[in-house]
Design a protein around this motif. Structure first.
Motif, mmCIF file in Angstrom:
data_model
loop_
_atom_site.group_PDB
_atom_site.id
_atom_site.type_symbol
_atom_site.label_atom_id
_atom_site.label_comp_id
_atom_site.label_asym_id
_atom_site.label_seq_id
_atom_site.Cartn_x
_atom_site.Cartn_y
_atom_site.Cartn_z
ATOM 1 N N GLN A 8 0.834 -1.202 0.000
ATOM 2 C CA GLN A 8 0.000 0.000 0.000
ATOM 3 C C GLN A 8 0.866 1.248 0.000
ATOM 4 O OE1 GLN A 8 -2.547 1.439 3.468
ATOM 5 N NE2 GLN A 8 -4.072 0.509 2.110
ATOM 6 N N GLY A 56 -7.700 5.313 -4.368
ATOM 7 C CA GLY A 56 -8.732 6.220 -3.879
ATOM 8 C C GLY A 56 -8.170 7.284 -2.963
ATOM 9 N N GLU A 67 -6.076 -7.983 -6.374
ATOM 10 C CA GLU A 67 -6.869 -6.757 -6.382
ATOM 11 C C GLU A 67 -5.941 -5.563 -6.535
ATOM 12 O OE1 GLU A 67 -9.753 -8.260 -2.740
ATOM 13 O OE2 GLU A 67 -8.409 -6.605 -2.399
ATOM 14 N N THR A 118 -6.529 -1.365 -6.054
ATOM 15 C CA THR A 118 -7.481 -0.296 -5.744
ATOM 16 C C THR A 118 -6.737 1.030 -5.621
ATOM 17 O OG1 THR A 118 -7.313 -0.651 -3.355
ATOM 18 C CG2 THR A 118 -9.041 -1.839 -4.495
#
Length: 112
Positions: free
Chosen positions: A65, A109, A105, A107
């Protein structure tokens, strides 16, 4: 078929720089696999009826991340995750599936 993920994640390692923060995260939880219209709740045991359309089981994951502060307490967040779920009763579903379900996955945002 659809999978839903319910997990907790924690940072295993963290690197900070002027370009943001990079975290290696471990995840542990459960997933639900459905091959038809969703029913309320989760079914972890052996399907109690022929033609069952969902089952649930444990999952584990690892994520990378990236977090970048953009001001006012907001952050840009990007996350790449690899993991696997185990659905013991997946072969008994209306549309049979494999017991092991690997997943990936990506992602992006805004968070706070």
């Amino acid at each position: 078929p659809e999978m839903a993920h319910f997990r907790v994640k924690w940072a295993v390692e963290r690197w900070e720089s002027t370009e943001g923060t990079l975290e290696l995260q471990a995840g542990l939880g459960f997933s639900e696999l459905q091959v038809g219209q969703d029913q309320p709740g989760f079914s972890f045991g052996n399907p109690d009826q022929p033609g069952a359309v969902e089952t649930a089981g444990p999952e584990t994951s690892m994520s990378l991340q990236w977090i970048y502060p953009i001001g006012l307490g907001l952050e840009l967040i990007g996350d790449a995750t690899l993991g696997a779920a185990w659905f013991e009763h997946a072969p008994a579903l209306l549309a049979p599936r494999q017991k092991l379900a690997p997943f990936g996955e990506i992602t992006a945002g805004v968070g706070w």
